[in-house]
Design an enzyme around this catalytic site. Structure first.
Site, mmCIF file in Angstrom:
data_model
loop_
_atom_site.group_PDB
_atom_site.id
_atom_site.type_symbol
_atom_site.label_atom_id
_atom_site.label_comp_id
_atom_site.label_asym_id
_atom_site.label_seq_id
_atom_site.Cartn_x
_atom_site.Cartn_y
_atom_site.Cartn_z
ATOM 1 N N HIS A 13 0.809 -1.217 0.000
ATOM 2 C CA HIS A 13 0.000 0.000 0.000
ATOM 3 C C HIS A 13 0.839 1.263 0.000
ATOM 4 O O HIS A 13 0.353 2.331 -0.366
ATOM 5 C CB HIS A 13 -0.934 0.011 1.213
ATOM 6 C CG HIS A 13 -2.102 -0.914 1.056
ATOM 7 N ND1 HIS A 13 -2.036 -2.242 1.377
ATOM 8 C CD2 HIS A 13 -3.358 -0.696 0.605
ATOM 9 C CE1 HIS A 13 -3.198 -2.805 1.129
ATOM 10 N NE2 HIS A 13 -4.019 -1.897 0.654
ATOM 11 N N GLY A 14 2.080 1.161 0.451
ATOM 12 C CA GLY A 14 2.904 2.359 0.410
ATOM 13 C C GLY A 14 4.115 2.243 1.293
ATOM 14 O O GLY A 14 4.155 1.438 2.222
#
Lengths: 467, 342
Positions: A322-323
């Site tokens: 997701h990051g």
């Protein structure tokens, strides 16, 4: 070009008219050019990176298909997966790695802190990389054929409704639809319109309005239990509205081109367990993690301990996908942990049929776990996570709590109003199929005017565009 | 077993036979057209009528020597009070338009040039927090003539925004979505309540001020709610490129017509002062503009403040605040006029 921008609406209308006017042979070409234009709109330089990713996936698949022996196939598969992953790591995690390594070295006194490395993240890179890896592995496993037609393959990767934020389409669903001539039926038009209107409603009405109500709480450094509950509940529905809204718009638009994209959400907050949640939330990512990570790691075939470990590793990678931030790592670890605990509980008590009461209790309990997970997902730092967690146990509620809750409820209520009948009736197209035209038109009008009047213009970027 | 939302064409022949007609889609389109046509019979909102009325007035009223321009925060400044502070011998008009941005001021001056109703000096008194929003939907939907709208499209080449703004002109729902949003979310009926309210005129020194206006009562307490501060005030200071572009054009047009522009930044509530970094962004923007236009002057650089009690909301001064500001600005302006005679 954001889905909720007017530029996109003009783009979409033009592409729809061109595709409709063109013959079957030209349609894919128009869609291909439009998709590359759509991607290049952000930054044309990203097209090179995207092209390279396509080339790696296409070439690896061809090599795997043409390889004379399993060993060569294996080598090409590994080479393709490593190349795609390396590209993702370089663009997405380089800055994170640099920042944390230099910070750690600085803490040990081995070097001075050099601040951060600014790396531009190409939009949608996580999605098209995972799609490429899935394609290469599917060809290697023999579950899909290598596509030898370059334009068809690029269109499979670039098809603009799913390019930026998924669903992470698999080749055996999307490629055949691209390769065959498509017809757009009246059902596609009506159901596509419903998906698009409801998707926009979820994004600009529900998610963006909830964001306005809760964003200030996430800037705090100290919380009360009331703040934490409002922030968690608000973001839980904001995230759902934002991402499932995007997916619905993508699926609706794809229907107007005669393409069925896979379902990505299936009432996730009505899941009865963490495992059930991952079958309903971001289904294309959940199934990707299961098929291309959890099962190759050994899945549940190597004993209980290894199963738990595999779950935690899988969800850690799912979290960091997701990051490049520590809160996503913590969130991934949390998801892996609750999945493992649930797995251990099932092994201890065995699977059993739910009564209505136990089912309701399970949904409630799982929703609480989800709320806390969403809180971790959204909080910006470890200090904030600690402050919010300790606030939960302090059980203090601030005076404005009831007012803030009441202001959020209409938006959450709108989701329930539209989606609960679909769930309870077990009829996926409850609002638009086998209904009188006047009823369907009234539903469309209701959604359309919700968007027009209650929609937040210039609201936040789609959350998943950043992943 | 939960229902799946995905669809598949399992049997094309059966599907074709069971295909619904597109009647629902046509009914939806007809419904939208009917609703929007019916809404056209509603009166225009107060802001739109004010914009139309005042810009018409500017074309036929005799020009004043000094002309104030800005937004609703600027309109709190009483032209008469300013005249009182400066002293006689100067005619002053407050031509500020509520809810607007520099783009509006540029086109107002354009209309004045066409009507040959020009001031000698413009006092530009914008709120420092509003530079991040060019109010395009208001400009295209409530203010611009078709020719001005097309000029915007030609200059900015922003088809999406232009089309949206043009749709605002056609659709009542889009034009008044801010008001309708408040109606639905807060039950705020003020939009409908203003249908009958007569619009106020451009203020100028011909409108006599009352003794009460000359010395309003000082409010004791602040009415600002710290929990309800608009996001624009808290967000980083941003100068929207369109605002800079049209301010450039405004200065250039004024310069070409021998008009001087004096920039007086409106004070903000003490508790909402933007801080050093944001003030620096704002100040450097003003300096940038000054370096481009020799007819642009500033009085009292930076972002001044006044006590919170002098405001009726985060944007607007109350009558006492307006009086204090007019006195302050009046003396600064007197000094400037003395130092910079024509």
């Amino acid at each position: 070009m954001r889905f909720d921008s007017f530029d996109f609406i003009i783009f979409l209308v033009v592409v729809l008219m061109l595709v409709r006017a063109a013959g079957p042979r030209l349609r894919n070409w128009i869609l291909l050019v439009a998709s590359l234009f759509f991607y290049g709109w952000w930054d044309w330089r990203y097209l090179g990176l995207f092209g390279f990713n396509c080339f790696v996936a296409w070439q690896s698949a061809i090599r795997i298909a043409d390889a004379p022996d399993p060993r060569s196939k294996h080598r090409w598969c590994a080479a393709g997966v490593i190349a795609c992953t390396a590209l993702l790591c370089y663009f997405k995690y380089r800055g994170f790695f640099f920042e944390n390594v230099t910070a750690a070295l600085a803490r040990m006194g081995w070097m001075e802190s050099r601040g951060t490395l600014q790396v531009v993240l190409p939009v949608g890179i996580s999605f098209f990389t995972f799609q490429a890896i899935a394609y290469i592995v599917d060809v290697y496993r023999g579950t899909t054929q290598a596509c030898r037609n370059v334009p068809d393959f690029i269109l499979f990767k670039a098809f603009f409704p799913q390019l930026i934020a998924g669903p992470i389409e698999r080749a055996n669903n999307l490629l055949p639809q691209i390769q065959k001539p498509r017809a757009v039926t009246n059902s596609d038009v009506i159901e596509g319109l419903y998906l698009v209107l409801w998707g926009y409603c979820k994004k600009v009405v529900i998610a963006d309005n909830l964001a306005l109500k809760i964003n200030s709480i996430y800037n705090l450094s100290e919380f009360t239990a009331g703040d934490v509950f409002i922030a968690a509940l608000g973001f839980t529905f904001q995230a759902y509205g934002d991402f499932s809204g995007y997916t619905d718009i993508a699926r609706g638009i794809a229907r107007w081109f005669g393409v069925n994209l896979m379902q990505n959400f299936n009432f996730p907050y009505l899941a009865t367990s963490p495992q059930d949640f991952w079958r309903r939330w971001h289904i294309s990512l959940g199934s990707w993690l299961r098929e291309y990570l959890y099962i190759p790691l050994g899945g549940n075939r190597r004993g209980a301990f290894r199963t738990w470990l595999n779950l935690i590793i899988t969800m850690l990678i799912g979290g960091i996908w997701h990051g490049p931030a520590w809160n996503y790592v913590v969130w991934g670890a949390y998801q892996g942990m609750i999945l493992s605990l649930h797995r251990a509980y099932v092994a201890w008590r065995g699977e059993h049929r739910h009564s209505h009461l136990s089912r309701t209790l399970c949904i409630g309990g799982n929703l609480l776990l989800t709320l806390y997970g969403m809180l971790i997902f959204r909080l910006a730092s470890w200090d904030q996570i600690c402050a919010a967690t300790s606030a939960i146990f302090a059980c203090e509620v601030n005076p404005g709590f009831a007012g803030k809750m009441i202001r959020m409820l209409p938006y959450i209520g709108l989701i329930l109003l539209v989606e609960m009948p679909v769930f309870l009736s077990r009829t996926p197209w409850f609002w638009v199929r086998s209904r009188r035209p006047i009823f369907i038109a009234a539903v469309f009008l209701f959604l359309f005017y919700c968007i027009l009047i209650l929609g937040v213009t210039g609201g936040a970027q789609f959350i998943y565009f950043a992943f | 077993m939960e229902p799946s939302l995905s669809t598949s064409h399992s049997d094309p022949a059966q599907d074709a036979a069971q295909q619904p007609r597109l009647t629902a889609v046509w009914l939806f389109i007809i419904g939208v057209l009917t609703i929007e046509t019916a809404l056209q019979f509603l009166p225009e909102g107060f802001m739109t009528r004010t914009l139309v009325h005042r810009t018409e007035e500017m074309r036929y009223l005799p020009p004043t020597e000094i002309q104030l321009m800005g937004d609703s925060a600027t309109s709190a400044i009483r032209a008469g009070l300013l005249e009182h502070a400066i002293g006689t011998g100067h005619t002053i008009g407050n031509y500020s338009l509520p809810g607007t941005a520099p783009m509006f001021s540029y086109f107002v001056l354009r209309r004045q040039v066409a009507a040959e109703k020009l001031p000698k000096t413009i006092i530009l008194a914008p709120n420092p927090f509003t530079w991040g929003d060019p109010m395009l939907d208001r400009f295209l939907g409530r203010f611009a003539t078709p020719a001005e709208s097309l000029e915007f499209l030609r200059d900015q080449r922003n088809l999406g925004t232009w089309l949206y703004g043009s749709l605002c002109k056609i659709s009542y729902t889009l034009r008044y979505r801010e008001e309708l949003y408040k109606l639905v979310t807060d039950g705020d009926l003020s939009h409908f309540a203003t249908f009958e309210r007569p619009v106020s005129s451009v203020q100028n020194t011909r409108a006599k001020i009352t003794p009460a206006e000359l010395r309003p009562a000082e409010p004791k307490k602040s009415v600002l709610d710290p929990g309800n501060i608009p996001p624009l005030i808290r967000s980083p200071m941003r100068i929207h490129p369109y605002n800079e572009y049209y301010l450039d054009k405004l200065c250039a047009l004024a310069g070409a017509n021998g008009i001087r522009i004096v920039w007086i930044t409106l004070p903000v509530p003490e508790s909402l002062h933007p801080g050093e970094a944001r003030t620096a962004t704002y100040t450097s923007f003003i300096e940038r503009m000054k370096s481009r236009h020799s007819n642009l002057f500033t009085i009292a650089p930076g972002v001044p403040t006044m006590p919170d009690a002098y405001y009726s909301d985060p944007w607007h001064m109350n009558p006492f605040g307006a009086w204090v500001f007019s006195e302050r600005a009046g003396s600064q302006l007197t000094e400037w006029l003395r130092a910079n005679p024509r």
